[in-house]
Design a protein around this motif. Structure first.
Motif, PDB file in Angstrom:
ATOM      1  N   ARG A  30       0.833  -1.217   0.000  1.00  0.00           N
ATOM      2  CA  ARG A  30       0.000   0.000   0.000  1.00  0.00           C
ATOM      3  C   ARG A  30       0.860   1.256   0.000  1.00  0.00           C
ATOM      4  N   ARG A  31       1.908   1.244   0.830  1.00  0.00           N
ATOM      5  CA  ARG A  31       2.811   2.408   0.895  1.00  0.00           C
ATOM      6  C   ARG A  31       3.509   2.633  -0.441  1.00  0.00           C
ATOM      7  N   ALA A  32       3.938   1.552  -1.086  1.00  0.00           N
ATOM      8  CA  ALA A  32       4.618   1.687  -2.384  1.00  0.00           C
ATOM      9  C   ALA A  32       3.708   2.375  -3.402  1.00  0.00           C
ATOM     10  N   ILE A  33       2.425   2.015  -3.402  1.00  0.00           N
ATOM     11  CA  ILE A  33       1.470   2.650  -4.317  1.00  0.00           C
ATOM     12  C   ILE A  33       1.235   4.101  -3.919  1.00  0.00           C
ATOM     13  N   ARG A  34       1.052   4.351  -2.610  1.00  0.00           N
ATOM     14  CA  ARG A  34       0.807   5.731  -2.144  1.00  0.00           C
ATOM     15  C   ARG A  34       1.985   6.648  -2.436  1.00  0.00           C
ATOM     16  N   GLN A  35       3.196   6.095  -2.535  1.00  0.00           N
ATOM     17  CA  GLN A  35       4.379   6.924  -2.787  1.00  0.00           C
ATOM     18  C   GLN A  35       4.553   7.281  -4.260  1.00  0.00           C
ATOM     19  N   LEU A  36       3.743   6.687  -5.121  1.00  0.00           N
ATOM     20  CA  LEU A  36       3.798   7.095  -6.522  1.00  0.00           C
ATOM     21  C   LEU A  36       3.339   8.539  -6.630  1.00  0.00           C
ATOM     22  N   PRO A  37       3.845   9.269  -7.613  1.00  0.00           N
ATOM     23  CA  PRO A  37       3.410  10.664  -7.755  1.00  0.00           C
ATOM     24  C   PRO A  37       1.961  10.756  -8.220  1.00  0.00           C
ATOM     25  N   GLN A  38       1.324  11.891  -7.878  1.00  0.00           N
ATOM     26  CA  GLN A  38      -0.029  12.148  -8.391  1.00  0.00           C
ATOM     27  C   GLN A  38       0.037  12.423  -9.882  1.00  0.00           C
ATOM     28  N   ALA A  39       0.975  13.213 -10.284  1.00  0.00           N
ATOM     29  CA  ALA A  39       1.203  13.502 -11.696  1.00  0.00           C
ATOM     30  C   ALA A  39       2.640  13.095 -11.986  1.00  0.00           C
ATOM     31  N   ASP A  40       2.843  12.471 -13.101  1.00  0.00           N
ATOM     32  CA  ASP A  40       4.146  11.911 -13.425  1.00  0.00           C
ATOM     33  C   ASP A  40       4.553  12.405 -14.803  1.00  0.00           C
ATOM     34  N   GLU A  41       5.829  12.234 -15.120  1.00  0.00           N
ATOM     35  CA  GLU A  41       6.292  12.551 -16.468  1.00  0.00           C
ATOM     36  C   GLU A  41       5.771  11.486 -17.432  1.00  0.00           C
ATOM     37  N   TRP A  42       5.568  11.878 -18.673  1.00  0.00           N
ATOM     38  CA  TRP A  42       5.105  10.954 -19.698  1.00  0.00           C
ATOM     39  C   TRP A  42       6.099   9.826 -19.866  1.00  0.00           C
ATOM     40  N   PRO A  43       5.711   8.601 -20.031  1.00  0.00           N
ATOM     41  CA  PRO A  43       4.345   8.086 -19.939  1.00  0.00           C
ATOM     42  C   PRO A  43       3.948   7.872 -18.478  1.00  0.00           C
ATOM     43  N   PHE A  44       2.787   8.322 -18.134  1.00  0.00           N
ATOM     44  CA  PHE A  44       2.334   8.387 -16.752  1.00  0.00           C
ATOM     45  C   PHE A  44       2.224   7.023 -16.073  1.00  0.00           C
ATOM     46  N   LEU A  45       2.730   6.962 -14.865  1.00  0.00           N
ATOM     47  CA  LEU A  45       2.503   5.843 -13.943  1.00  0.00           C
ATOM     48  C   LEU A  45       2.289   6.527 -12.599  1.00  0.00           C
ATOM     49  N   CYS A  46       1.037   6.726 -12.245  1.00  0.00           N
ATOM     50  CA  CYS A  46       0.724   7.532 -11.068  1.00  0.00           C
ATOM     51  C   CYS A  46      -0.236   6.787 -10.145  1.00  0.00           C
ATOM     52  N   ARG A  47      -0.330   7.273  -8.908  1.00  0.00           N
ATOM     53  CA  ARG A  47      -1.123   6.544  -7.903  1.00  0.00           C
ATOM     54  C   ARG A  47      -2.608   6.502  -8.232  1.00  0.00           C
ATOM     55  N   GLU A  48      -3.116   7.470  -8.980  1.00  0.00           N
ATOM     56  CA  GLU A  48      -4.544   7.491  -9.288  1.00  0.00           C
ATOM     57  C   GLU A  48      -4.982   6.300 -10.144  1.00  0.00           C
ATOM     58  N   MET A  49      -4.069   5.687 -10.863  1.00  0.00           N
ATOM     59  CA  MET A  49      -4.448   4.574 -11.722  1.00  0.00           C
ATOM     60  C   MET A  49      -4.548   3.249 -10.967  1.00  0.00           C
ATOM     61  N   PHE A  50      -4.172   3.225  -9.673  1.00  0.00           N
ATOM     62  CA  PHE A  50      -4.160   1.998  -8.872  1.00  0.00           C
ATOM     63  C   PHE A  50      -5.296   1.972  -7.855  1.00  0.00           C
ATOM     64  N   ALA A  51      -5.779   0.773  -7.565  1.00  0.00           N
ATOM     65  CA  ALA A  51      -6.764   0.555  -6.505  1.00  0.00           C
ATOM     66  C   ALA A  51      -6.273  -0.608  -5.651  1.00  0.00           C
ATOM     67  N   VAL A  52      -6.191  -0.375  -4.340  1.00  0.00           N
ATOM     68  CA  VAL A  52      -5.712  -1.392  -3.411  1.00  0.00           C
ATOM     69  C   VAL A  52      -6.867  -1.769  -2.486  1.00  0.00           C
ATOM     70  N   PRO A  53      -7.225  -3.058  -2.433  1.00  0.00           N
ATOM     71  CA  PRO A  53      -8.349  -3.466  -1.584  1.00  0.00           C
ATOM     72  C   PRO A  53      -7.998  -3.408  -0.104  1.00  0.00           C
ATOM     73  N   GLY A  54      -9.023  -3.531   0.726  1.00  0.00           N
ATOM     74  CA  GLY A  54      -8.820  -3.584   2.172  1.00  0.00           C
ATOM     75  C   GLY A  54      -8.198  -4.905   2.607  1.00  0.00           C
ATOM     76  N   ASP A  55      -7.962  -5.038   3.908  1.00  0.00           N
ATOM     77  CA  ASP A  55      -7.259  -6.202   4.447  1.00  0.00           C
ATOM     78  C   ASP A  55      -8.125  -7.426   4.694  1.00  0.00           C
ATOM     79  N   ASP A  56      -9.443  -7.280   4.658  1.00  0.00           N
ATOM     80  CA  ASP A  56     -10.281  -8.412   5.028  1.00  0.00           C
ATOM     81  C   ASP A  56     -11.242  -8.770   3.897  1.00  0.00           C
ATOM     82  N   LEU A  57     -12.027  -9.796   4.130  1.00  0.00           N
ATOM     83  CA  LEU A  57     -12.963 -10.280   3.121  1.00  0.00           C
ATOM     84  C   LEU A  57     -13.914  -9.191   2.663  1.00  0.00           C
ATOM     85  N   MET A  58     -14.456  -8.420   3.592  1.00  0.00           N
ATOM     86  CA  MET A  58     -15.386  -7.354   3.232  1.00  0.00           C
ATOM     87  C   MET A  58     -14.678  -6.209   2.505  1.00  0.00           C
TER      88      MET A  58
END
Length: 142
Positions: A30-58
């Motif tokens: 989760r921290r590795a994803i959160r540390q990605l930049p919000q806006a990045d140099e082209w070609p973009f790889l930024c935190r907004e493009m990722f979704a990390v689920p919660g820790d449990d079944l729900m």
């Protein structure tokens, strides 16, 4: 109209060890994803493009932590090697067992890139990564 490319996929981590170790490796990812930049140099790889689920079944995690991502680009295939370097840099910082990236292009067809951990699980390190690519092109041969 400009050529559009769609990039999407997921990173899978199957946590091992005691409960504390499993939670720690998931939080590390989760921290590795959160540390990605919000806006990045082209070609973009930024935190907004990722979704990390919660820790449990729900929250979306039964056993495997599945981090999914996706983004629409303008002709990213022309900068694909650069995008792959950024993605592999992220993978080197994370715990995972496999990762898949799908690249859909209007001109070059569909490509699937797959990374598998060399051991049971990749742990954060600079070790070389193994990737394989599958290519599919739709349409008839002229």
């Amino acid at each position: 109209m400009d050529s559009e490319s769609i990039v999407y996929g997921c990173i899978k981590h199957l946590p091992f060890g005691e409960l504390v170790q499993r939670k720690a490796s998931c939080m590390h990812n989760r921290r590795a994803i959160r540390q990605l930049p919000q806006a990045d140099e082209w070609p973009f790889l930024c935190r907004e493009m990722f979704a990390v689920p919660g820790d449990d079944l729900m929250g979306g995690t039964f056993q495997t932590q599945v981090i999914h991502f996706g983004m629409s680009y303008q002709a990213v295939e022309y900068e694909w090697e650069h995008w792959i370097r950024k993605f592999e840099s992220l993978l080197r910082q994370m715990y995972w067992v496999s990762a898949v990236v799908h690249l859909e292009t209007e001109l070059s067809g569909h490509h699937t890139f797959v990374w598998d951990a060399t051991d049971v699980c990749h742990e954060p390190s600079d070790q070389p990564l193994r990737v394989r690519c599958e290519w599919a092109r739709e349409g008839a041969i002229a």
